[in-house]
Design a protein around this motif. Structure first.
Motif, PDB file in Angstrom:
ATOM      1  N   MET A   1       0.850  -1.203   0.000  1.00 42.09           N
ATOM      2  CA  MET A   1       0.000   0.000   0.000  1.00 42.09           C
ATOM      3  C   MET A   1       0.880   1.246   0.000  1.00 42.09           C
ATOM      4  O   MET A   1       1.800   1.386   0.794  1.00 42.09           O
ATOM      5  N   THR A   2       0.622   2.125  -0.942  1.00 43.75           N
ATOM      6  CA  THR A   2       1.413   3.352  -1.048  1.00 43.75           C
ATOM      7  C   THR A   2       0.619   4.528  -0.521  1.00 43.75           C
ATOM      8  O   THR A   2      -0.607   4.564  -0.610  1.00 43.75           O
ATOM      9  N   THR A   3       1.335   5.436   0.042  1.00 40.61           N
ATOM     10  CA  THR A   3       0.692   6.654   0.522  1.00 40.61           C
ATOM     11  C   THR A   3       1.165   7.821  -0.320  1.00 40.61           C
ATOM     12  O   THR A   3       2.344   7.931  -0.661  1.00 40.61           O
ATOM     13  N   GLU A   4       0.224   8.659  -0.667  1.00 39.85           N
ATOM     14  CA  GLU A   4       0.559   9.808  -1.498  1.00 39.85           C
ATOM     15  C   GLU A   4       1.159  10.916  -0.638  1.00 39.85           C
ATOM     16  O   GLU A   4       0.639  11.248   0.421  1.00 39.85           O
ATOM     17  N   THR A   5       2.262  11.448  -1.118  1.00 39.35           N
ATOM     18  CA  THR A   5       2.882  12.568  -0.419  1.00 39.35           C
ATOM     19  C   THR A   5       2.164  13.847  -0.815  1.00 39.35           C
ATOM     20  O   THR A   5       2.032  14.139  -2.013  1.00 39.35           O
ATOM     21  N   PRO A   6       1.663  14.598   0.166  1.00 41.15           N
ATOM     22  CA  PRO A   6       0.960  15.827  -0.179  1.00 41.15           C
ATOM     23  C   PRO A   6       1.862  16.804  -0.920  1.00 41.15           C
ATOM     24  O   PRO A   6       3.043  16.958  -0.581  1.00 41.15           O
ATOM     25  N   VAL A   7       1.316  17.382  -1.975  1.00 43.03           N
ATOM     26  CA  VAL A   7       2.081  18.336  -2.778  1.00 43.03           C
ATOM     27  C   VAL A   7       2.134  19.673  -2.056  1.00 43.03           C
ATOM     28  O   VAL A   7       1.101  20.242  -1.692  1.00 43.03           O
ATOM     29  N   LYS A   8       3.344  20.161  -1.849  1.00 42.00           N
ATOM     30  CA  LYS A   8       3.520  21.434  -1.152  1.00 42.00           C
ATOM     31  C   LYS A   8       3.256  22.574  -2.111  1.00 42.00           C
ATOM     32  O   LYS A   8       3.780  22.601  -3.227  1.00 42.00           O
ATOM     33  N   THR A   9       2.429  23.506  -1.682  1.00 40.25           N
ATOM     34  CA  THR A   9       2.091  24.653  -2.520  1.00 40.25           C
ATOM     35  C   THR A   9       3.311  25.542  -2.706  1.00 40.25           C
ATOM     36  O   THR A   9       4.004  25.882  -1.750  1.00 40.25           O
ATOM     37  N   SER A  10       3.574  25.918  -3.940  1.00 40.11           N
ATOM     38  CA  SER A  10       4.721  26.773  -4.230  1.00 40.11           C
ATOM     39  C   SER A  10       4.497  28.184  -3.688  1.00 40.11           C
ATOM     40  O   SER A  10       3.373  28.707  -3.700  1.00 40.11           O
ATOM     41  N   ASN A  11       5.575  28.788  -3.216  1.00 39.89           N
ATOM     42  CA  ASN A  11       5.490  30.177  -2.754  1.00 39.89           C
ATOM     43  C   ASN A  11       5.322  31.154  -3.915  1.00 39.89           C
ATOM     44  O   ASN A  11       4.948  32.313  -3.696  1.00 39.89           O
ATOM     45  N   TRP A  12       5.601  30.678  -5.130  1.00 39.53           N
ATOM     46  CA  TRP A  12       5.483  31.541  -6.308  1.00 39.53           C
ATOM     47  C   TRP A  12       4.039  31.511  -6.808  1.00 39.53           C
ATOM     48  O   TRP A  12       3.673  30.744  -7.679  1.00 39.53           O
ATOM     49  N   ASN A  13       3.217  32.338  -6.225  1.00 40.40           N
ATOM     50  CA  ASN A  13       1.816  32.411  -6.637  1.00 40.40           C
ATOM     51  C   ASN A  13       1.312  33.843  -6.495  1.00 40.40           C
ATOM     52  O   ASN A  13       1.983  34.709  -5.908  1.00 40.40           O
ATOM     53  N   VAL A  14       0.133  34.080  -7.033  1.00 42.86           N
ATOM     54  CA  VAL A  14      -0.411  35.443  -7.076  1.00 42.86           C
ATOM     55  C   VAL A  14      -0.652  36.024  -5.675  1.00 42.86           C
ATOM     56  O   VAL A  14      -0.295  37.184  -5.423  1.00 42.86           O
ATOM     57  N   PRO A  15      -1.268  35.283  -4.735  1.00 35.17           N
ATOM     58  CA  PRO A  15      -1.473  35.855  -3.397  1.00 35.17           C
ATOM     59  C   PRO A  15      -0.176  36.328  -2.748  1.00 35.17           C
ATOM     60  O   PRO A  15      -0.123  37.415  -2.159  1.00 35.17           O
ATOM     61  N   ASN A  16       0.884  35.522  -2.858  1.00 34.14           N
ATOM     62  CA  ASN A  16       2.160  35.927  -2.261  1.00 34.14           C
ATOM     63  C   ASN A  16       2.766  37.123  -2.991  1.00 34.14           C
ATOM     64  O   ASN A  16       3.430  37.966  -2.375  1.00 34.14           O
ATOM     65  N   ALA A  17       2.545  37.200  -4.298  1.00 32.73           N
ATOM     66  CA  ALA A  17       3.039  38.346  -5.060  1.00 32.73           C
ATOM     67  C   ALA A  17       2.346  39.627  -4.603  1.00 32.73           C
ATOM     68  O   ALA A  17       2.978  40.683  -4.458  1.00 32.73           O
ATOM     69  N   LEU A  18       1.031  39.537  -4.349  1.00 32.93           N
ATOM     70  CA  LEU A  18       0.284  40.703  -3.875  1.00 32.93           C
ATOM     71  C   LEU A  18       0.723  41.102  -2.463  1.00 32.93           C
ATOM     72  O   LEU A  18       0.812  42.290  -2.139  1.00 32.93           O
ATOM     73  N   THR A  19       1.006  40.095  -1.637  1.00 31.12           N
ATOM     74  CA  THR A  19       1.503  40.385  -0.290  1.00 31.12           C
ATOM     75  C   THR A  19       2.840  41.103  -0.353  1.00 31.12           C
ATOM     76  O   THR A  19       3.076  42.089   0.363  1.00 31.12           O
ATOM     77  N   THR A  20       3.742  40.611  -1.224  1.00 27.71           N
ATOM     78  CA  THR A  20       5.049  41.239  -1.392  1.00 27.71           C
ATOM     79  C   THR A  20       4.899  42.661  -1.920  1.00 27.71           C
ATOM     80  O   THR A  20       5.596  43.586  -1.474  1.00 27.71           O
ATOM     81  N   LEU A  21       3.974  42.844  -2.852  1.00 29.07           N
ATOM     82  CA  LEU A  21       3.723  44.180  -3.394  1.00 29.07           C
ATOM     83  C   LEU A  21       3.284  45.137  -2.289  1.00 29.07           C
ATOM     84  O   LEU A  21       3.696  46.297  -2.252  1.00 29.07           O
ATOM     85  N   ARG A  22       2.460  44.638  -1.378  1.00 31.42           N
ATOM     86  CA  ARG A  22       1.980  45.463  -0.270  1.00 31.42           C
ATOM     87  C   ARG A  22       3.131  45.916   0.626  1.00 31.42           C
ATOM     88  O   ARG A  22       3.156  47.051   1.095  1.00 31.42           O
ATOM     89  N   ILE A  23       4.092  45.031   0.841  1.00 35.30           N
ATOM     90  CA  ILE A  23       5.262  45.391   1.649  1.00 35.30           C
ATOM     91  C   ILE A  23       6.105  46.442   0.921  1.00 35.30           C
ATOM     92  O   ILE A  23       6.588  47.409   1.525  1.00 35.30           O
ATOM     93  N   VAL A  24       6.284  46.252  -0.389  1.00 40.73           N
ATOM     94  CA  VAL A  24       7.072  47.188  -1.191  1.00 40.73           C
ATOM     95  C   VAL A  24       6.420  48.574  -1.208  1.00 40.73           C
ATOM     96  O   VAL A  24       7.116  49.608  -1.271  1.00 40.73           O
ATOM     97  N   MET A  25       5.093  48.624  -1.132  1.00 40.50           N
ATOM     98  CA  MET A  25       4.378  49.892  -1.189  1.00 40.50           C
ATOM     99  C   MET A  25       4.552  50.736   0.068  1.00 40.50           C
ATOM    100  O   MET A  25       4.338  51.953   0.039  1.00 40.50           O
ATOM    101  N   VAL A  26       4.950  50.126   1.177  1.00 36.96           N
ATOM    102  CA  VAL A  26       5.012  50.841   2.460  1.00 36.96           C
ATOM    103  C   VAL A  26       5.885  52.093   2.398  1.00 36.96           C
ATOM    104  O   VAL A  26       5.432  53.185   2.776  1.00 36.96           O
ATOM    105  N   PRO A  27       7.167  52.002   1.954  1.00 40.48           N
ATOM    106  CA  PRO A  27       7.979  53.226   1.930  1.00 40.48           C
ATOM    107  C   PRO A  27       7.450  54.281   0.971  1.00 40.48           C
ATOM    108  O   PRO A  27       7.586  55.483   1.233  1.00 40.48           O
ATOM    109  N   PHE A  28       6.842  53.867  -0.136  1.00 39.96           N
ATOM    110  CA  PHE A  28       6.288  54.829  -1.083  1.00 39.96           C
ATOM    111  C   PHE A  28       5.081  55.548  -0.464  1.00 39.96           C
ATOM    112  O   PHE A  28       4.910  56.759  -0.635  1.00 39.96           O
ATOM    113  N   PHE A  29       4.256  54.787   0.260  1.00 38.34           N
ATOM    114  CA  PHE A  29       3.127  55.389   0.954  1.00 38.34           C
ATOM    115  C   PHE A  29       3.626  56.383   2.002  1.00 38.34           C
ATOM    116  O   PHE A  29       3.113  57.498   2.118  1.00 38.34           O
TER     117      PHE A  29
END
Length: 213
Positions: A1-29
């Motif tokens: 019997m084999t068990t499936e290893t859960p696939v780890k979600t990549s950090n390279w995705n749109v939600p994380n990009a928007l979060t990073t953008l929000r951090i970058v916006m802080v000094p400009f704000f």
């Protein structure tokens, strides 16, 4: 019997990009808010636009992460940091504007007393640091009161970033009314901030004790 290893979600995705953008916006704000000591109407409006965009991306990245199962360890850490960074910059910036004006807060337009800023920032960062430190052992979901607090903070800080009662009186009585309404919303937000902080610490220590038992 084999068990499936859960696939780890990549950090390279749109939600994380928007979060990073929000951090970058802080000094400009911060730059836009404090330009010319906070007296530039154009830059204050720019600061409002940047803050509003940051609040919108906060809503969008959370919804996308939950809807498409894109929740990552990076997002769990970076998202609250981004939120506290942009709101913290707003509190500090508006307090600096008030300090530079030499006027009472209800005359100068938009600033926040330093004791309010310090009180809120101590609460916000202590909760964030505790949440991150116990993340692996205790999961405390965002309470409804905390969500209302965040909304009230965002509305108040966004509006106070505008030059509602600037010296040229361009906004007239409408601007003054909005300014006072914003101060009332801010007072409610501060009250909710302190109470939700108390509830968070109470629930965190209760769960810690239960986990040890």
């Amino acid at each position: 019997m084999t068990t499936e290893t859960p696939v780890k979600t990549s950090n390279w995705n749109v939600p994380n990009a928007l979060t990073t953008l929000r951090i970058v916006m802080v000094p400009f704000f911060g730059y836009a808010l404090l330009h010319d000591g906070g007296d530039s109407i154009g830059w204050r409006i720019t600061a409002y636009v940047l803050f509003a965009l940051a609040m919108v991306t906060d809503k969008i990245d959370g919804d996308l992460a939950r809807k498409h199962n894109l929740v990552t360890d990076f997002g769990k850490i970076a998202d609250p940091i981004a939120d506290k960074a942009i709101t913290g910059m707003a509190f500090i910036g508006l307090s600096i504007v008030g300090s530079q004006s030499g006027e009472a807060w209800y005359v100068a337009g938009g600033e926040i007393w330093w004791w309010v800023t310090i009180l809120v920032l101590v609460r916000e960062w202590s909760v964030t640091l505790l949440r991150l430190s116990i993340m692996k052992d205790v999961v405390i979901p965002a309470a409804q009161l905390g969500k209302i607090k965040t909304t009230a903070q965002g509305v108040a800080l966004g509006l106070l970033s505008l030059p509602l009662v600037a010296d040229d009186n361009a906004w007239g009585d409408t601007g003054r009314v909005i300014f006072y309404v914003s101060q009332v919303i801010l007072a409610v937000a501060v009250g909710l901030t302190l109470w939700s902080g108390y509830e968070f610490f109470r629930d965190a220590f209760r769960q810690k004790r239960a986990a040890r038992a």
